[in-house]
Each structure stands twice: as C-alpha cells, then as structure tokens.
Design a protein around this motif. Structure first.
Motif, PDB file in Angstrom:
ATOM      1  N   ALA A 124       0.829  -1.209   0.000  1.00 32.08           N
ATOM      2  CA  ALA A 124       0.000   0.000   0.000  1.00 32.08           C
ATOM      3  C   ALA A 124       0.858   1.252   0.000  1.00 32.08           C
ATOM      4  N   ASP A 125       2.018   1.193   0.645  1.00 37.31           N
ATOM      5  CA  ASP A 125       2.967   2.306   0.650  1.00 37.31           C
ATOM      6  C   ASP A 125       4.066   1.980  -0.352  1.00 37.31           C
ATOM      7  N   VAL A 126       4.000   2.600  -1.526  1.00 39.83           N
ATOM      8  CA  VAL A 126       4.904   2.254  -2.620  1.00 39.83           C
ATOM      9  C   VAL A 126       6.356   2.536  -2.257  1.00 39.83           C
ATOM     10  N   ALA A 127       6.615   3.684  -1.628  1.00 36.47           N
ATOM     11  CA  ALA A 127       7.997   4.057  -1.316  1.00 36.47           C
ATOM     12  C   ALA A 127       8.625   3.056  -0.354  1.00 36.47           C
ATOM     13  N   THR A 128       7.880   2.679   0.684  1.00 30.85           N
ATOM     14  CA  THR A 128       8.412   1.737   1.667  1.00 30.85           C
ATOM     15  C   THR A 128       8.589   0.356   1.056  1.00 30.85           C
ATOM     16  N   SER A 129       7.615  -0.107   0.269  1.00 37.81           N
ATOM     17  CA  SER A 129       7.706  -1.454  -0.294  1.00 37.81           C
ATOM     18  C   SER A 129       8.887  -1.570  -1.265  1.00 37.81           C
ATOM     19  N   ASN A 130       9.134  -0.533  -2.066  1.00 38.72           N
ATOM     20  CA  ASN A 130      10.283  -0.564  -2.984  1.00 38.72           C
ATOM     21  C   ASN A 130      11.592  -0.588  -2.212  1.00 38.72           C
ATOM     22  N   TYR A 131      11.666   0.194  -1.147  1.00 35.31           N
ATOM     23  CA  TYR A 131      12.873   0.203  -0.317  1.00 35.31           C
ATOM     24  C   TYR A 131      13.096  -1.163   0.321  1.00 35.31           C
ATOM     25  N   LEU A 132      12.001  -1.772   0.804  1.00 35.99           N
ATOM     26  CA  LEU A 132      12.121  -3.071   1.459  1.00 35.99           C
ATOM     27  C   LEU A 132      12.519  -4.161   0.472  1.00 35.99           C
ATOM     28  N   LEU A 133      12.005  -4.098  -0.745  1.00 32.24           N
ATOM     29  CA  LEU A 133      12.399  -5.096  -1.751  1.00 32.24           C
ATOM     30  C   LEU A 133      13.901  -5.038  -2.010  1.00 32.24           C
ATOM     31  N   THR A 134      14.441  -3.825  -2.085  1.00 33.94           N
ATOM     32  CA  THR A 134      15.886  -3.681  -2.275  1.00 33.94           C
ATOM     33  C   THR A 134      16.652  -4.195  -1.063  1.00 33.94           C
ATOM     34  N   ALA A 135      16.162  -3.874   0.130  1.00 31.32           N
ATOM     35  CA  ALA A 135      16.830  -4.322   1.353  1.00 31.32           C
ATOM     36  C   ALA A 135      16.781  -5.841   1.497  1.00 31.32           C
ATOM     37  N   LEU A 136      15.666  -6.445   1.083  1.00 29.76           N
ATOM     38  CA  LEU A 136      15.542  -7.895   1.171  1.00 29.76           C
ATOM     39  C   LEU A 136      16.456  -8.594   0.172  1.00 29.76           C
ATOM     40  N   ASP A 137      16.659  -7.980  -0.982  1.00 32.43           N
ATOM     41  CA  ASP A 137      17.632  -8.534  -1.925  1.00 32.43           C
ATOM     42  C   ASP A 137      19.023  -8.558  -1.300  1.00 32.43           C
ATOM     43  N   PRO A 303       6.636   8.122   4.438  1.00 33.26           N
ATOM     44  CA  PRO A 303       6.227   7.095   5.405  1.00 33.26           C
ATOM     45  C   PRO A 303       6.726   7.414   6.806  1.00 33.26           C
ATOM     46  N   HIS A 304       6.019   6.867   7.782  1.00 32.72           N
ATOM     47  CA  HIS A 304       6.358   7.088   9.187  1.00 32.72           C
ATOM     48  C   HIS A 304       7.812   6.693   9.466  1.00 32.72           C
ATOM     49  N   GLU A 305       8.294   5.677   8.762  1.00 33.75           N
ATOM     50  CA  GLU A 305       9.663   5.201   8.981  1.00 33.75           C
ATOM     51  C   GLU A 305      10.710   6.187   8.473  1.00 33.75           C
ATOM     52  N   PHE A 306      10.310   7.202   7.690  1.00 34.69           N
ATOM     53  CA  PHE A 306      11.242   8.202   7.191  1.00 34.69           C
ATOM     54  C   PHE A 306      11.462   9.335   8.197  1.00 34.69           C
ATOM     55  N   LEU A 307      10.723   9.341   9.310  1.00 35.73           N
ATOM     56  CA  LEU A 307      10.783  10.435  10.266  1.00 35.73           C
ATOM     57  C   LEU A 307      11.782  10.123  11.375  1.00 35.73           C
ATOM     58  N   ARG A 308      12.561  11.122  11.743  1.00 37.05           N
ATOM     59  CA  ARG A 308      13.522  10.951  12.822  1.00 37.05           C
ATOM     60  C   ARG A 308      12.831  11.049  14.178  1.00 37.05           C
ATOM     61  N   PHE A 309      13.499  10.527  15.180  1.00 37.53           N
ATOM     62  CA  PHE A 309      13.057  10.701  16.566  1.00 37.53           C
ATOM     63  C   PHE A 309      13.423  12.117  17.021  1.00 37.53           C
TER      64      PHE A 309
END
Length: 370
Positions: A124-137, A303-309
């Motif tokens: 559903a979140d295209v930016a996160t899913s594309n990043y995760l596909l690269t990370a999983l590779d 995405p929420h994961e792009f935000l810093r603490f």
C-alpha cells in the motif's frame, strides 16, 4: 511619482511593524519550518514494523532470525505465529512485512538443496515497499554468502509477495490519503475564513447582539462547512473510483461511515484558527501553519519510517495520521470493521477533542468581543 511610491511603501512597512503576528508568520515561520522539516525527514528507512515467523528450530534458522532482529532496518513485533495473524497485521498496518523461515531451512542448507525464505510485503505504501524489496535482496545476498561459506554450493532464495497494490501504482497509494488531506484543507480554510471575513465586515459583532447567541453562531457555521466538506468527500471518492479506477477493497458501508471523521477534525482546526485570526490574511497563514504538518508528517507523502526521533512521536498525535491511515486501510488493504475499530476510535477521539477545544476558544473570543 517616486515620492508617492515611497510614501505607500513606508505606510506598508509601518503597518507590518504594528501587525506583529503577520510579521512573525511571514519572516520567522519559513525559517523555522525549513529547520524543523529539514531535520525531521530522513531518506533511510529504519525500524520498519515486521513479523518473523521462524519454523526452523535448528542453528541456521535461529541465526537468521537473530540477524533480522538485530538489524536497525526492522523492528520485530512479537505475537505473530500464524499466517492468519500476519494477514491481520498487514491489513491493519501494524506490520509492514512478514518473514517466514521454513522448518526445513537448515536441512536444505546441510544437504545442499535450494533454501527459500518467504516474505510478505505491504504494498500500500509504494515508497516503503520498494525500499524493502531492495533491502531484502541485500539480505538474500548476505545469507547466500553466509550459507556458501558453511555449506558450499547452497542456494538461498528470497520469495517475495507484495500485497495490496501489487502493481505498484503511485495513484493507488497517493489518492486515498490525498482525499483526507484535501478535505481537511478545504474544511479548515472555509471555516477559518468565514469567521475572519465576518470580523472584517463587522457583521460578526452585529450577529452577537441578536438573540442568536455565540453558541448558535459557532454551531451554525460549523454545520454548514461540515456539510460542504461531506459533499466534497463524496465527490472525491467517486472521482477516485471511476476516473482513476481504484477499487475499494474494503466495505463500502464502512468507508461511508468513516467519511464524517474526515470533516470533524478539520472543523476543530478551523475553529482554533478562527479564534486567533483577526483578518483573512492571518486566517490563511495560520491555517497553512497547521495544515503543513498534516502533509509532511501524516504518512501521506513520507512514510512514518522516514521520520527521525522524536518527530515520529509528533506524527502519532496528528489527526491526519489516523485519517490517512484509515482511508488507505479501507480502500487499499480491505480492512474489515473489527480491525478498523482502533483507527476509528483514535481518529474520533482526536476529532472530538479538537472540535471541543475549537468551540471553547471561539466562544471565548466572541464573548470578549462583545
């Protein structure tokens, strides 16, 4: 002629110098926003909510599960031990991906058979899913190297499956959230400018001396703007469905029942702006101050994961975060009513609190103006 031009310019400078709120919003706000959002946004994803289902009790399976848990990319969530729980977590957005280590993973490595790792990704979140596909590779290459050093000739494969918007359409990702953002912007601006315009014309004071009362004036304006916002909601949903051909995966009834929440929170924000703004210019600037975080921090674009603490904590108290998430859950993920209850409850609580605060703030400003 130049004397006249200079005289008008001096007059405007004096006006701005006396209007300190407008001056602060015009000069100080852009710099503050640049510093804040420049710090808040990060291009690397960290701590993505994930589930790891390790069915292999032997050495290789345990080591792989430990490496995933120690990775800064993943924030492994407990209590996911079945595919049913994983599907529910993905539909509600509690997790963004799930990794299954099969029971025969170690034995496949030992006997030099192809070892597979199954992965489900929330698309559903295209930016996160594309990043995760690269990370999983990258994870697959790392595991391949680990396995080859211990068991020569062993092949490790990552079997990825993208759920919810598997085609990766950007429109399907953006438009459900865009509906929530547009309705919030329109409703907030309409209500804030309505009060500011009445103040500038002097008609608000005239209404206050009538038997109507401050409460009736606030409620009447709010109901009128809310009805406009609901009509806007309906038209945008129809455009999404028939013009952009984005199917509604969840219940249409649940979506219809959720639409008033898209209007209630902006009504509260509009009232808060109306309580402070004394003219339409101030209303526009104050509304933009409150609306920009809804775009930048709600998960609509980043995405929420792009935000810093600790900016990610601020995202958790924005009503738009829950409204954008609710729209995407129903439209893209097909979230059912029981799974949508927490999101609806959170959005309702924030919306009611904002509306109550806005009502009290405007009432006080109107009573003080009598």
């Amino acid at each position: 002629m130049w004397r006249k031009v200079i005289a008008v310019a001096v007059k405007e400078f004096r006006h701005l110098a006396h209007d300190r709120l407008t001056l602060a919003l015009t000069i100080g706000l852009p710099a503050a926003q640049l510093i804040f959002y420049g710090y808040a946004l990060e291009t690397r994803i960290r701590h993505v909510p994930a589930a790891v289902m390790n069915r292999d009790t032997h050495q290789a399976g345990r080591l792989l599960a430990e490496r995933i848990s120690r990775s800064s990319l993943f924030a492994v969530q407990p209590s996911y031990s079945s595919e049913t729980e994983i599907e529910s977590g993905l539909r509600t957005g509690k997790i963004r991906l799930a990794i299954e280590i099969p029971a025969d993973y170690t034995s496949n490595l030992v006997y030099r058979r192809k070892a597979a790792i199954r992965v489900w990704i929330d698309g559903a979140d295209v930016a996160t899913s594309n990043y995760l596909l690269t990370a999983l590779d990258a994870l697959g290459f790392e595991e391949q190297a680990q396995a080859s050093s211990a068991w020569l000739g062993t092949e490790v494969a990552i079997q990825s499956k993208v759920l919810f918007n598997g085609s990766g359409r950007t429109a399907a990702f953006l438009i459900p959230g865009l509906i929530a953002i547009l309705v919030q912007a329109i409703t907030t601006l309409l209500l804030a400018i309505s009060f500011a315009a009445e103040r500038e014309r002097g008609t608000l004071e005239q209404m206050l001396v009538t038997p109507l009362g401050a409460g009736a004036i606030i409620a009447g304006k709010s109901i009128a703007v809310a009805c406009v916002g609901l009509a806007e909601c309906g038209s945008l949903v129809l455009l999404m469905r028939w013009l952009f051909v984005i199917p509604i995966q969840g219940s249409l009834l649940l979506l219809i029942l959720s639409l008033p929440l898209l209007v209630l929170a902006p009504v509260g924000i509009g009232l808060l702006v109306a309580a402070r703004a004394r003219n339409q210019s101030q209303a526009l600037q104050l509304a933009n101050v409150l609306l920009l975080p809804s775009v930048m921090l709600s998960g609509f674009v980043f995405p929420h994961e792009f935000l810093r603490f600790p900016v990610n904590w601020l995202s958790d108290v924005l009503p738009s975060t829950y409204l954008v998430g609710l729209m995407r859950n129903i439209i893209l993920r097909g979230t059912a009513f029981p799974e949508a209850v927490p999101g609806i409850a959170a959005a309702s609580a924030f919306a009611l609190a904002l509306t109550a605060l806005g009502f009290v703030a405007v009432r006080r400003s109107l009573v003080a103006a009598r």
